[in-house]
Design an enzyme around this catalytic site. Structure first.
Site, PDB file in Angstrom:
ATOM      1  N   GLU A 268      66.635  22.572  28.513  1.00  0.00           N
ATOM      2  CA  GLU A 268      66.376  23.127  26.484  1.00  0.00           C
ATOM      3  C   GLU A 268      65.038  22.371  26.244  1.00  0.00           C
ATOM      4  O   GLU A 268      64.451  21.698  27.251  1.00  0.00           O
ATOM      5  CB  GLU A 268      67.799  21.851  26.117  1.00  0.00           C
ATOM      6  CG  GLU A 268      69.178  22.217  26.618  1.00  0.00           C
ATOM      7  CD  GLU A 268      70.086  21.171  26.406  1.00  0.00           C
ATOM      8  OE1 GLU A 268      71.580  21.723  25.981  1.00  0.00           O
ATOM      9  OE2 GLU A 268      69.759  20.417  26.113  1.00  0.00           O
TER      10      GLU A 268
ATOM     11  N   ARG B 172      87.061  14.550  28.832  1.00  0.00           N
ATOM     12  CA  ARG B 172      88.525  12.899  29.289  1.00  0.00           C
ATOM     13  C   ARG B 172      88.712  12.348  28.310  1.00  0.00           C
ATOM     14  O   ARG B 172      87.595  12.630  27.486  1.00  0.00           O
ATOM     15  CB  ARG B 172      88.160  12.579  30.742  1.00  0.00           C
ATOM     16  CG  ARG B 172      86.048  12.096  30.403  1.00  0.00           C
ATOM     17  CD  ARG B 172      85.646  11.044  31.792  1.00  0.00           C
ATOM     18  NE  ARG B 172      84.441  10.602  30.856  1.00  0.00           N
ATOM     19  CZ  ARG B 172      83.322  11.623  31.132  1.00  0.00           C
ATOM     20  NH1 ARG B 172      82.729  12.666  31.538  1.00  0.00           N
ATOM     21  NH2 ARG B 172      82.087  10.590  30.580  1.00  0.00           N
TER      22      ARG B 172
ATOM     23  N   LYS C 293      78.546  23.136  31.864  1.00  0.00           N
ATOM     24  CA  LYS C 293      77.411  23.021  29.953  1.00  0.00           C
ATOM     25  C   LYS C 293      76.744  24.142  29.890  1.00  0.00           C
ATOM     26  O   LYS C 293      77.041  24.408  28.893  1.00  0.00           O
ATOM     27  CB  LYS C 293      76.467  22.435  30.233  1.00  0.00           C
ATOM     28  CG  LYS C 293      77.153  20.107  31.035  1.00  0.00           C
ATOM     29  CD  LYS C 293      75.693  19.551  30.790  1.00  0.00           C
ATOM     30  CE  LYS C 293      76.042  18.389  31.718  1.00  0.00           C
ATOM     31  NZ  LYS C 293      74.226  17.850  31.690  1.00  0.00           N
TER      32      LYS C 293
HETATM   33  C1  MV4 Z   1      68.752  15.411  26.068  1.00  0.00           C
HETATM   34  C2  MV4 Z   1      68.100  14.839  25.344  1.00  0.00           C
HETATM   35  C3  MV4 Z   1      67.313  15.164  24.706  1.00  0.00           C
HETATM   36  N1  MV4 Z   1      67.327  16.432  24.774  1.00  0.00           N
HETATM   37  N2  MV4 Z   1      69.232  16.677  26.265  1.00  0.00           N
HETATM   38  C4  MV4 Z   1      71.652  11.908  28.190  1.00  0.00           C
HETATM   39  C5  MV4 Z   1      73.152  11.963  29.166  1.00  0.00           C
HETATM   40  C6  MV4 Z   1      73.610  13.379  28.772  1.00  0.00           C
HETATM   41  N3  MV4 Z   1      74.989  13.538  28.286  1.00  0.00           N
HETATM   42  C7  MV4 Z   1      72.423  14.025  27.145  1.00  0.00           C
HETATM   43  N4  MV4 Z   1      71.729  13.039  27.536  1.00  0.00           N
HETATM   44  C8  MV4 Z   1      70.513  13.442  26.435  1.00  0.00           C
HETATM   45  N5  MV4 Z   1      69.911  15.035  26.758  1.00  0.00           N
HETATM   46  C9  MV4 Z   1      68.185  17.168  25.451  1.00  0.00           C
HETATM   47  N6  MV4 Z   1      68.169  18.443  24.620  1.00  0.00           N
HETATM   48  C10 MV4 Z   1      68.376  13.520  24.860  1.00  0.00           C
HETATM   49  C11 MV4 Z   1      69.193  12.773  25.489  1.00  0.00           C
HETATM   50  C12 MV4 Z   1      69.601  10.978  26.077  1.00  0.00           C
HETATM   51  C13 MV4 Z   1      68.712   9.954  26.738  1.00  0.00           C
HETATM   52  C14 MV4 Z   1      67.519  10.939  27.324  1.00  0.00           C
HETATM   53  C15 MV4 Z   1      67.170   9.172  27.883  1.00  0.00           C
HETATM   54  C16 MV4 Z   1      66.992   8.510  27.601  1.00  0.00           C
HETATM   55  C17 MV4 Z   1      67.928   7.691  26.825  1.00  0.00           C
HETATM   56  C18 MV4 Z   1      69.406   8.340  26.311  1.00  0.00           C
HETATM   57  C19 MV4 Z   1      70.144   8.110  25.374  1.00  0.00           C
HETATM   58  C20 MV4 Z   1      70.609   9.365  24.883  1.00  0.00           C
HETATM   59  C21 MV4 Z   1      70.611  10.454  25.168  1.00  0.00           C
END
Ligand code: MV4
Length: 509
Positions: free
Chosen positions: A202, A294, A118
């Site tokens: 982040e 993927r 990442k």
């Molecule tokens: C985040 C974020 C907020 N800020 N990154 C969740 C899974 C991963 N692939 C990326 N995700 C997130 N990254 C930053 N800098 C919010 C999510 C996020 C999430 C976080 C808490 C609860 C539900 C969520 C649903 C989708 C994405």
């Protein structure tokens, strides 16, 4: 160009079956592999050939790359499709597949490395002009450096594992006091999960949507995007419901996000199917999160709205042929929603539910697709992911798709284990979902403080009351009918009712 004749599928469950089906349509022979726990699985029965690769634990079977390559060579397969999970994003495995003289149905190993890490991905796409979530592009090994980085970025911050996936090593940090311990636990979780403790940081964005763009690229320089998927409905960083298109994305925003995703793919020399994840705020600013190198679990919603078969396109690309379509030929039509059906009890904090499936009925009818791996007599064990099936619906409009999903969820019967179907029904009935008011906080708000599904939900109380009343009535009716006619159809019409009600009672079980 290499013609694909026989493909080994290095996976299990619904995705293995999905790839077997694509093989059958393409006139390609399919080879399944299975662990001892999966001897009677649907993917094994559906494939042209099937070979054992070890005992139930995935580390001793589905993750045994050496054994799988050996099996591919012995069976005369000329290619390997990894599905998702297990070895799908393992660049070293992809390299070994190629070194064995087999075709890898996935991105080039170098692109997997560049985007799979990442922190490297952030740097790579930034250089291509892609907007990223505010953060620090350095690995955080020194706590003092981390405190400085967090202060610069501003709280709350989100610590992430560079090798990450599935939320492992992710920690939300709301204040400087929490930083040091969060760093330590994230680092140790990353090390134990990925064998690599590199973490970065982040800004934690709240009240945003998780929107991802499907991309597809061939070896002839064609890179296209297939629109977005809205994936904000997640619990513990696991997606539960996805849809396409997103109510928050119009044609103009789709074109801009798509162009950025295509630029990210080009920057990495990407081919095959991939996904670029973004956060989208209410001002329609979007920020790059990561790339999934993927085919994803939720690819069917994109297939339903584009009319394309992503696995067949992967086959074409892997055999060195150009994609069949150009960007301006991609048309989106209607609306698709996917619910991930898992063996988890939504009334008990989504606890895993294990056991034998004693009876089952899957939904059907117009606009319904079920990508499932379960069957009557099958067993849900501790060894693998709790996802049992994906229920996908398509309809001309979002409102119709929601009604269709409710109808299909009600048709779905799984007996012997608990599933999260009641959760999905609850979401389909929620006003926020119906209005498209989705963001990353949706599930938390929906479940409330307890984190559990509440049985107090009005519609459910009504349903339960109706079912109880029906059972009580049926019992009374049968008792009185039995008293008056000895349980036989006496020809006065009453007996017929007894049988009808007893049939209904059976169906309610
Ligand atoms: C985040 C974020 C907020 N800020 N990154 C969740 C899974 C991963 N692939 C990326 N995700 C997130 N990254 C930053 N800098 C919010 C999510 C996020 C999430 C976080 C808490 C609860 C539900 C969520 C649903 C989708 C994405």
């Amino acid at each position: 160009m290499t013609k694909l004749r026989k493909i080994l599928i290095a996976n299990r469950g619904e995705i293995a079956l999905r790839v077997v089906r694509a093989c059958a349509e393409a006139g390609i022979e399919s080879v399944a592999v299975f662990s001892e726990a999966d001897r009677t699985s649907l993917h094994v029965r559906a494939a042209d050939e099937a070979y054992p690769v070890g005992p139930p634990p995935s580390a001793e079977s589905y993750l045994r790359g050496d054994k799988i390559i050996e099996t591919a060579l012995a069976s005369g397969a000329d290619a390997i499709h990894p599905g998702y999970g297990f070895l799908a994003e393992n660049a070293a495995f992809a390299e070994k597949v190629l070194a064995a003289g087999l075709t890898w149905i996935g991105p080039p190993p170098n692109a997997m490395r560049l985007l799979g890490d990442k922190l490297t991905a952030r740097k790579t796409v930034q250089a291509a002009g892609v907007p990223v979530v505010p953060g620090m592009d350095v690995a955080l090994d020194d706590p003092a450096l981390a405190a400085e980085a967090a202060a610069t970025v501003g709280y709350p911050v989100l610590i992430k594992a560079s090798a990450g996936g599935g939320g492992k090593g992710m920690r939300i940090v709301k204040s400087p006091e929490e930083l040091a311990s969060a760093l330590r636990s994230a680092q140790s979780e990353a090390t134990s999960s990925f064998g690599k403790g590199t973490i970065y940081l982040e800004r934690y964005l709240e009240g945003v949507r998780h929107v991802e763009i499907q991309i597809m690229a061939d070896e002839h320089g064609n890179v296209v995007h297939l629109g977005e998927r809205e994936c904000s409905i997640q619990r513990r960083y696991q997606k539960l419901i996805e849809e396409a298109p997103s109510v928050a994305v119009d044609a103009d925003l789709r074109e801009r996000m798509g162009a950025v995703a295509v630029a990210a793919a080009r920057a990495a020399g990407y081919t095959s199917a991939g996904t670029v994840e973004f956060l989208l705020d209410k001002y329609r600013n979007f920020y790059f999160l990561e790339v999934n190198t993927r085919l994803q679990v939720e690819h069917p919603v994109t297939e339903m709205v584009t009319g394309l078969d992503l696995v067949l396109e992967q086959f074409r690309i892997a055999s060195g042929r150009p994609m069949k379509f150009k960007q301006d030929e991609v048309r989106l039509s209607g609306h698709a929603i996917e619910c991930r059906i898992a063996a988890e009890d939504p009334f008990n904090n989504f606890a895993p539910s294990l056991g034998d499936i004693t009876a089952m009925a899957e939904p059907g009818g117009p606009g319904v697709r079920v990508d499932s791996s379960i069957y009557r007599g099958g067993r849900v064990s501790i060894y693998y992911d709790p996802m049992l099936a994906k229920l996908i619906v398509w309809a001309p409009t979002r409102a119709h798709a929601i009604l269709r999903m409710r109808r299909a969820l009600k048709e779905y019967r799984v007996v012997g284990i608990q599933t999260n179907i009641p959760f999905h029904l609850g979401v389909m009935q929620s006003i926020d979902f119906q209005r498209g008011r989705l963001d990353t906080g949706f599930v938390e708000r929906f479940l409330g403080n307890s984190g559990r599904m509440q049985v107090e939900d009005t519609t459910q109380v009504a349903d339960v009351a109706a079912m109880t009343a029906a059972l009580v009535a049926a019992r009374r009716h049968m008792d009185s009918a039995a008293a008056s006619s000895n349980g036989q159809n006496s020809g006065n019409g009453k007996g017929l009712d007894v049988w009808r009600l007893s049939g209904r009672k059976g169906a309610l079980r």
